[in-house]
Design an enzyme around this catalytic site. Structure first.
Site, PDB file in Angstrom:
ATOM      1  N   SER A  19       0.828  -1.203   0.000  1.00 11.56           N
ATOM      2  CA  SER A  19       0.000   0.000   0.000  1.00 11.56           C
ATOM      3  C   SER A  19       0.865   1.257   0.000  1.00 11.56           C
ATOM      4  O   SER A  19       1.858   1.345   0.724  1.00 11.56           O
ATOM      5  CB  SER A  19      -0.898  -0.008   1.240  1.00 11.56           C
ATOM      6  OG  SER A  19      -1.708   1.142   1.273  1.00 11.56           O
ATOM      7  N   HIS A  58      -6.210   2.568 -12.774  1.00 13.02           N
ATOM      8  CA  HIS A  58      -7.028   3.767 -12.861  1.00 13.02           C
ATOM      9  C   HIS A  58      -6.780   4.401 -14.231  1.00 13.02           C
ATOM     10  O   HIS A  58      -6.629   5.609 -14.349  1.00 13.02           O
ATOM     11  CB  HIS A  58      -6.673   4.759 -11.754  1.00 13.02           C
ATOM     12  CG  HIS A  58      -7.044   4.297 -10.382  1.00 13.02           C
ATOM     13  ND1 HIS A  58      -6.887   5.082  -9.270  1.00 13.02           N
ATOM     14  CD2 HIS A  58      -7.564   3.142  -9.922  1.00 13.02           C
ATOM     15  CE1 HIS A  58      -7.277   4.424  -8.187  1.00 13.02           C
ATOM     16  NE2 HIS A  58      -7.696   3.251  -8.572  1.00 13.02           N
ATOM     17  N   SER A 115      -4.579  -1.626  -0.060  1.00 14.94           N
ATOM     18  CA  SER A 115      -5.877  -1.419   0.595  1.00 14.94           C
ATOM     19  C   SER A 115      -6.996  -2.171  -0.108  1.00 14.94           C
ATOM     20  O   SER A 115      -8.067  -2.374   0.455  1.00 14.94           O
ATOM     21  CB  SER A 115      -6.207   0.076   0.640  1.00 14.94           C
ATOM     22  OG  SER A 115      -6.256   0.604  -0.674  1.00 14.94           O
ATOM     23  N   GLU A 116      -6.758  -2.602  -1.347  1.00 17.88           N
ATOM     24  CA  GLU A 116      -7.775  -3.349  -2.104  1.00 17.88           C
ATOM     25  C   GLU A 116      -7.603  -4.858  -1.970  1.00 17.88           C
ATOM     26  O   GLU A 116      -8.140  -5.623  -2.785  1.00 17.88           O
ATOM     27  CB  GLU A 116      -7.727  -2.950  -3.584  1.00 17.88           C
ATOM     28  CG  GLU A 116      -8.091  -1.521  -3.872  1.00 17.88           C
ATOM     29  CD  GLU A 116      -9.563  -1.201  -3.643  1.00 17.88           C
ATOM     30  OE1 GLU A 116     -10.325  -2.098  -3.230  1.00 17.88           O
ATOM     31  OE2 GLU A 116      -9.945  -0.041  -3.872  1.00 17.88           O
TER      32      GLU A 116
END
Length: 195
Positions: free
Chosen positions: A42, A94, A72-73
Site C-alpha cells: 500500500s 485507474h 488497501s484493495e
C-alpha cells in the site's frame, strides 16, 4: 515462479503504459497452494517497490510473508480468487479513459472483435462502493463471469487472467477499447457488434 519479481516488473509496466499514476492501482498473483496470494504494498511508488516489499497474505488478510502493509484493495483480490479459481492474476488500474467511462457509469460495448479474445466481450460497470471495502470487493464478482474485466463506478478498472501477462494485456486492451469508443462517440454514431 518468482512471484515477487513478476509483480515488481509488471508494476513498472503499468506505470510506463500510463495505466496508473503515482501509487494508485495494484497487482496480485495467486500463491503456490491456492489459499494465499502475493500483492503489491500500500502507498508505494511503483518505481520504489522491490521484491522484498511484495506482501504474501491469506484470504483473511493475514500477512504470511513481508513487513509492508498490503494494498488497501486486498479484499477485492481475495474475493475474486475465492470465487474464480480460473483466475491466477489480478491487475487493478485507474487508466484514464476507461475510468472516465466508469465515472459516467457507462459500459464499453462490444465495438471491436479483439474484445472477445482479450476481454470476453463488453465491459460493464460495477456499482460504486467505498475503495478498499468488502462491499466493493463483492460488487465486482457478478461482472467477472462473462468477461475477465469490469469497470468500477467512480473508481477504476479490474482485470483478471490465467497469469499476470494475460491480466496485464486485458488492462491494455480495455484502455485501448475505451479510447476508441470515446473517439468514435465524438466522431458520430459507433456501431456495436452483435453477438
Amino acid at each position: 515462479m518468482n512471484y515477487r519479481k513478476l509483480l515488481v516488473k509488471y508494476g513498472k509496466k503499468l506505470l510506463d503504459k500510463k495505466l496508473v499514476a503515482g501509487t494508485s492501482g495494484n497487482l496480485s498473483l495467486r500463491g503456490e497452494n491456492g489459499e494465499t496470494f502475493y500483492i503489491t504494498p500500500s502507498g508505494m511508488d511503483y518505481l520504489d517497490i522491490s521484491e522484498e516489499d511484495i506482501v504474501k497474505i491469506n484470504f483473511d488478510g493475514k500477512t504470511i510473508e513481508g513487513d509492508k502493509k498490503p494494498s488497501s484493495e486486498w479484499q477485492m483480490h481475495a474475493e475474486i480468487y475465492k470465487n474464480y479459481p480460473n483466475y491466477n492474476a489480478i491487475v487493478h488500474t485507474h487508466s484514464p479513459i476507461a475510468t472516465a467511462f466508469a465515472v459516467c457509469n457507462k459500459k464499453i460495448p462490444r465495438i471491436l472483435i479483439e474484445m472477445d479474445a482479450f476481454l470476453g466481450g463488453e465491459i460493464e460497470v460495477a456499482p460504486f462502493h467505498e475503495a478498499g471495502s468488502l462491499e466493493l470487493a463483492k460488487s465486482v464478482l457478478p461482472y467477472l463471469k462473462s468477461s475477465n474485466s469490469c469497470l468500477m463506478a467512480n473508481h477504476g478498472v479490474v482485470c483478471c487472467g490465467i497469469d499476470l501477462n494475460r491480466a496485464f494485456l486485458s488492462a491494455e486492451y480495455l484502455e485501448d477499447a475505451a479510447k476508441i469508443y470515446y473517439y468514435s462517440l465524438n466522431i458520430g454514431n459507433p456501431k456495436i457488434i452483435s453477438k
